[in-house]
Design an enzyme around this catalytic site. Structure first.
Site, PDB file in Angstrom:
ATOM      1  N   GLU A  37     -20.613 -10.484 -33.720  1.00  0.00           N
ATOM      2  CA  GLU A  37     -21.487 -11.618 -33.452  1.00  0.00           C
ATOM      3  C   GLU A  37     -22.923 -11.252 -33.796  1.00  0.00           C
ATOM      4  O   GLU A  37     -23.326 -10.096 -33.722  1.00  0.00           O
ATOM      5  CB  GLU A  37     -21.395 -12.060 -31.986  1.00  0.00           C
ATOM      6  CG  GLU A  37     -20.109 -12.788 -31.670  1.00  0.00           C
ATOM      7  CD  GLU A  37     -20.121 -13.504 -30.331  1.00  0.00           C
ATOM      8  OE1 GLU A  37     -21.198 -13.645 -29.706  1.00  0.00           O
ATOM      9  OE2 GLU A  37     -19.034 -13.932 -29.899  1.00  0.00           O
ATOM     10  N   HIS A  62     -26.375 -18.027 -31.730  1.00  0.00           N
ATOM     11  CA  HIS A  62     -25.500 -16.888 -31.973  1.00  0.00           C
ATOM     12  C   HIS A  62     -24.246 -17.377 -32.676  1.00  0.00           C
ATOM     13  O   HIS A  62     -24.005 -18.576 -32.777  1.00  0.00           O
ATOM     14  CB  HIS A  62     -25.174 -16.108 -30.687  1.00  0.00           C
ATOM     15  CG  HIS A  62     -24.262 -16.803 -29.737  1.00  0.00           C
ATOM     16  ND1 HIS A  62     -24.681 -17.778 -28.859  1.00  0.00           N
ATOM     17  CD2 HIS A  62     -22.930 -16.656 -29.518  1.00  0.00           C
ATOM     18  CE1 HIS A  62     -23.651 -18.201 -28.143  1.00  0.00           C
ATOM     19  NE2 HIS A  62     -22.578 -17.533 -28.522  1.00  0.00           N
ATOM     20  N   HIS A  86     -19.955 -17.318 -33.511  1.00  0.00           N
ATOM     21  CA  HIS A  86     -18.606 -17.150 -32.973  1.00  0.00           C
ATOM     22  C   HIS A  86     -17.653 -17.044 -34.158  1.00  0.00           C
ATOM     23  O   HIS A  86     -17.881 -17.682 -35.187  1.00  0.00           O
ATOM     24  CB  HIS A  86     -18.183 -18.363 -32.131  1.00  0.00           C
ATOM     25  CG  HIS A  86     -18.607 -18.303 -30.710  1.00  0.00           C
ATOM     26  ND1 HIS A  86     -18.121 -19.189 -29.778  1.00  0.00           N
ATOM     27  CD2 HIS A  86     -19.453 -17.491 -30.043  1.00  0.00           C
ATOM     28  CE1 HIS A  86     -18.666 -18.927 -28.593  1.00  0.00           C
ATOM     29  NE2 HIS A  86     -19.482 -17.901 -28.737  1.00  0.00           N
ATOM     30  N   ASP A 118     -21.361 -18.084 -22.250  1.00  0.00           N
ATOM     31  CA  ASP A 118     -22.447 -18.778 -22.966  1.00  0.00           C
ATOM     32  C   ASP A 118     -23.125 -19.792 -22.055  1.00  0.00           C
ATOM     33  O   ASP A 118     -24.358 -19.819 -21.943  1.00  0.00           O
ATOM     34  CB  ASP A 118     -21.920 -19.512 -24.200  1.00  0.00           C
ATOM     35  CG  ASP A 118     -21.448 -18.588 -25.302  1.00  0.00           C
ATOM     36  OD1 ASP A 118     -21.948 -17.455 -25.401  1.00  0.00           O
ATOM     37  OD2 ASP A 118     -20.562 -19.016 -26.076  1.00  0.00           O
TER      38      ASP A 118
END
Length: 156
Positions: free
Chosen positions: A37, A99, A101, A112
């Site tokens: 990630e 971010h 995934h 999250d």
């Protein structure tokens, strides 16, 4: 991959616009099947209830990056936000986080959602926090308020 620049709120009265340079950062960090990630902060203008996202910071060497985990460390990201704030006389500000995934169509995990709520609660300007997850084929875009209320955005 070509991500959409404009996203609208569920009531069609609120928009988030991503500059192409932001989408370029997202595209550089799309998570492959074996990748880790990535993430950073989002900087931009607040225009009434609309957001114009001008810049996305990129992961630093200090950030913790695993296959299913990203932890943004303060080094690098905060300095960038502070610089942009000063250079713009307070017009360019922190608006949120992004971010990746390893999903085609990303959705937030329970972790999250908890982290976003903490970040929203700790904002000094009391504005909701923009949260973006970069998937392999699409983005997940939403605002998180300090109390946990969420506003998801749709592609324009």
């Amino acid at each position: 991959m070509q991500f959409v620049t404009t996203w609208r709120g569920p009531a069609d009265d609120q928009f988030v616009y991503f500059h192409q340079s932001v989408l370029d950062v997202f595209e550089r960090h799309i998570q492959s099947d074996s990748g880790t990630e990535a993430g950073g902060i989002l900087l931009g203008h607040v225009r009434g209830k609309h957001l114009e996202v001008l810049e996305a910071s990129e992961p630093t060497l200090q950030d913790r990056r695993l296959r299913y985990f990203f932890e943004r460390m303060i080094h690098g990201h905060k300095g960038l936000a502070d610089r942009r704030w000063r250079e713009s006389n307070g017009l360019v500000r922190y608006v949120g986080e992004w971010h990746t995934h390893p999903q085609d169509l990303p959705s937030p995990s329970g972790t999250d959602l908890c982290e976003w709520q903490i970040l929203a609660r700790n904002r000094s300007d009391r504005r909701p926090m923009l949260a973006v997850i970069v998937g392999r084929q699409n983005l997940h875009v939403e605002l998180m308020q300090a109390g946990g209320k969420r506003h998801k955005f749709l592609m324009e």
